[in-house]
Write a protein that holds these residues in place. Sequence first.
Motif, PDB file in Angstrom:
ATOM      1  N   ALA A  42       7.922  75.192  42.028  1.00  0.00           N
ATOM      2  CA  ALA A  42       7.806  74.518  43.319  1.00  0.00           C
ATOM      3  C   ALA A  42       7.156  75.397  44.390  1.00  0.00           C
ATOM      4  O   ALA A  42       6.822  74.915  45.463  1.00  0.00           O
ATOM      5  N   VAL A  43       6.972  76.669  44.105  1.00  0.00           N
ATOM      6  CA  VAL A  43       6.389  77.585  45.090  1.00  0.00           C
ATOM      7  C   VAL A  43       4.955  77.158  45.388  1.00  0.00           C
ATOM      8  O   VAL A  43       4.140  76.997  44.489  1.00  0.00           O
ATOM      9  N   ILE A  44       4.663  76.964  46.663  1.00  0.00           N
ATOM     10  CA  ILE A  44       3.336  76.531  47.105  1.00  0.00           C
ATOM     11  C   ILE A  44       2.505  77.704  47.615  1.00  0.00           C
ATOM     12  O   ILE A  44       1.286  77.696  47.546  1.00  0.00           O
ATOM     13  N   GLY A  45       3.172  78.735  48.149  1.00  0.00           N
ATOM     14  CA  GLY A  45       2.421  79.845  48.722  1.00  0.00           C
ATOM     15  C   GLY A  45       3.297  81.029  49.042  1.00  0.00           C
ATOM     16  O   GLY A  45       4.493  81.040  48.760  1.00  0.00           O
ATOM     17  N   VAL A  46       2.657  82.026  49.654  1.00  0.00           N
ATOM     18  CA  VAL A  46       3.357  83.244  50.063  1.00  0.00           C
ATOM     19  C   VAL A  46       3.020  83.509  51.536  1.00  0.00           C
ATOM     20  O   VAL A  46       1.862  83.379  51.951  1.00  0.00           O
ATOM     21  N   ALA A  47       4.047  83.828  52.324  1.00  0.00           N
ATOM     22  CA  ALA A  47       3.865  84.075  53.758  1.00  0.00           C
ATOM     23  C   ALA A  47       3.019  85.318  53.972  1.00  0.00           C
ATOM     24  O   ALA A  47       3.185  86.316  53.276  1.00  0.00           O
ATOM     25  N   ARG A  48       2.147  85.272  54.944  1.00  0.00           N
ATOM     26  CA  ARG A  48       1.295  86.404  55.290  1.00  0.00           C
ATOM     27  C   ARG A  48       1.598  86.942  56.676  1.00  0.00           C
ATOM     28  O   ARG A  48       0.872  87.786  57.194  1.00  0.00           O
ATOM     29  N   GLU A  49       2.710  86.494  57.264  1.00  0.00           N
ATOM     30  CA  GLU A  49       3.160  87.025  58.549  1.00  0.00           C
ATOM     31  C   GLU A  49       4.660  86.778  58.686  1.00  0.00           C
ATOM     32  O   GLU A  49       5.232  85.979  57.948  1.00  0.00           O
ATOM     33  N   ASP A  50       5.278  87.493  59.607  1.00  0.00           N
ATOM     34  CA  ASP A  50       6.697  87.310  59.915  1.00  0.00           C
ATOM     35  C   ASP A  50       6.836  86.226  60.986  1.00  0.00           C
ATOM     36  O   ASP A  50       6.156  86.285  62.010  1.00  0.00           O
ATOM     37  N   VAL A  51       7.708  85.253  60.739  1.00  0.00           N
ATOM     38  CA  VAL A  51       8.023  84.228  61.739  1.00  0.00           C
ATOM     39  C   VAL A  51       9.506  83.898  61.587  1.00  0.00           C
ATOM     40  O   VAL A  51       9.942  83.489  60.514  1.00  0.00           O
ATOM     41  N   ASP A  52      10.271  84.078  62.663  1.00  0.00           N
ATOM     42  CA  ASP A  52      11.684  83.688  62.646  1.00  0.00           C
ATOM     43  C   ASP A  52      11.832  82.397  63.433  1.00  0.00           C
ATOM     44  O   ASP A  52      11.775  82.389  64.660  1.00  0.00           O
ATOM     45  N   ASN A  53      12.007  81.301  62.715  1.00  0.00           N
ATOM     46  CA  ASN A  53      12.178  79.998  63.349  1.00  0.00           C
ATOM     47  C   ASN A  53      13.584  79.452  63.086  1.00  0.00           C
ATOM     48  O   ASN A  53      13.825  78.266  63.176  1.00  0.00           O
ATOM     49  N   SER A  54      14.519  80.358  62.767  1.00  0.00           N
ATOM     50  CA  SER A  54      15.865  79.933  62.369  1.00  0.00           C
ATOM     51  C   SER A  54      16.661  79.308  63.501  1.00  0.00           C
ATOM     52  O   SER A  54      17.546  78.507  63.251  1.00  0.00           O
ATOM     53  N   GLY A  55      16.351  79.631  64.745  1.00  0.00           N
ATOM     54  CA  GLY A  55      17.112  79.090  65.862  1.00  0.00           C
ATOM     55  C   GLY A  55      16.417  77.965  66.598  1.00  0.00           C
ATOM     56  O   GLY A  55      16.904  77.509  67.627  1.00  0.00           O
ATOM     57  N   SER A  56      15.299  77.505  66.087  1.00  0.00           N
ATOM     58  CA  SER A  56      14.520  76.486  66.784  1.00  0.00           C
ATOM     59  C   SER A  56      14.686  75.114  66.145  1.00  0.00           C
ATOM     60  O   SER A  56      14.813  74.987  64.937  1.00  0.00           O
ATOM     61  N   ALA A  57      14.624  74.088  66.969  1.00  0.00           N
ATOM     62  CA  ALA A  57      14.666  72.712  66.466  1.00  0.00           C
ATOM     63  C   ALA A  57      13.259  72.211  66.137  1.00  0.00           C
ATOM     64  O   ALA A  57      13.105  71.216  65.456  1.00  0.00           O
ATOM     65  N   SER A  58      12.242  72.915  66.611  1.00  0.00           N
ATOM     66  CA  SER A  58      10.848  72.509  66.395  1.00  0.00           C
ATOM     67  C   SER A  58      10.237  73.264  65.237  1.00  0.00           C
ATOM     68  O   SER A  58      10.640  74.378  64.922  1.00  0.00           O
ATOM     69  N   GLN A  59       9.217  72.680  64.645  1.00  0.00           N
ATOM     70  CA  GLN A  59       8.450  73.380  63.620  1.00  0.00           C
ATOM     71  C   GLN A  59       7.586  74.433  64.299  1.00  0.00           C
ATOM     72  O   GLN A  59       7.195  74.278  65.447  1.00  0.00           O
ATOM     73  N   ALA A  60       7.322  75.521  63.589  1.00  0.00           N
ATOM     74  CA  ALA A  60       6.510  76.619  64.113  1.00  0.00           C
ATOM     75  C   ALA A  60       5.319  76.855  63.189  1.00  0.00           C
ATOM     76  O   ALA A  60       5.368  76.529  62.001  1.00  0.00           O
ATOM     77  N   ARG A  61       4.274  77.414  63.715  1.00  0.00           N
ATOM     78  CA  ARG A  61       3.092  77.759  62.927  1.00  0.00           C
ATOM     79  C   ARG A  61       3.357  79.011  62.102  1.00  0.00           C
ATOM     80  O   ARG A  61       4.024  79.936  62.553  1.00  0.00           O
ATOM     81  N   LEU A  62       2.824  79.006  60.866  1.00  0.00           N
ATOM     82  CA  LEU A  62       3.006  80.109  59.941  1.00  0.00           C
ATOM     83  C   LEU A  62       1.762  80.210  59.063  1.00  0.00           C
ATOM     84  O   LEU A  62       1.325  79.206  58.498  1.00  0.00           O
ATOM     85  N   VAL A  63       1.222  81.423  58.925  1.00  0.00           N
ATOM     86  CA  VAL A  63       0.097  81.636  58.021  1.00  0.00           C
ATOM     87  C   VAL A  63       0.647  81.950  56.643  1.00  0.00           C
ATOM     88  O   VAL A  63       1.502  82.828  56.490  1.00  0.00           O
ATOM     89  N   TYR A  64       0.174  81.194  55.650  1.00  0.00           N
ATOM     90  CA  TYR A  64       0.536  81.488  54.267  1.00  0.00           C
ATOM     91  C   TYR A  64      -0.675  81.364  53.379  1.00  0.00           C
ATOM     92  O   TYR A  64      -1.686  80.766  53.740  1.00  0.00           O
ATOM     93  N   GLU A  65      -0.567  81.976  52.219  1.00  0.00           N
ATOM     94  CA  GLU A  65      -1.652  81.959  51.238  1.00  0.00           C
ATOM     95  C   GLU A  65      -1.213  81.129  50.034  1.00  0.00           C
ATOM     96  O   GLU A  65      -0.111  81.321  49.523  1.00  0.00           O
TER      97      GLU A  65
END
Length: 166
Positions: free
Chosen positions: A141-164
């Motif tokens: 099921a793995v679609i990609g690998v993250a290429r940056e750090d993003v902590d969105n654990s406390g947010s109700a909104s989706q956040a942008r994330l670069v992945y490969e």
Amino acid sequence: MSSNKIVMGGPTATEKEGEAAESITPGHLVEYVSGNLEQFQKHSTAGGVAEPLVATKAPYSGDPTTDIESVEDAYAGGDYVFVAGLKRFIRVLGLLFGGSNAAGAAPDVAANADITAGDFLVSYGNGAVRKYDSSNDSPGAVIGVAREDVDNSGSASQARLVYEVL
């Protein structure tokens, strides 16, 4: 990371066009509507195998002197949507789920919205991605690998994330 491109680099992506079956934001992981290869919806199976398809922005969506508006402008249901079929090693400006919306069971926990570069990613089931959970998710099921750090654990909104894409 701030960018105005969804497909950020790597091998050339294959482009596809169709109808949005629901509201879709560029960067959402998408899938064909069952039985209709001309309609797209957000990928709907959390932790499920996903084709590497992502909604992109319209190539000519407004003022030709600027393209600032387009990556955050969602397509409405019934709109013409642009989709990229991604190949391995393409980098994508995708969307990470909002961790404060997590149900708190199995892989649906806020910690799976706290991403470190190198983390494997799977579909969250709403067009966004989340961290792969080896005790609950299939490696397929793995679609990609993250290429940056993003902590969105406390947010109700989706956040942008670069992945490969893998």
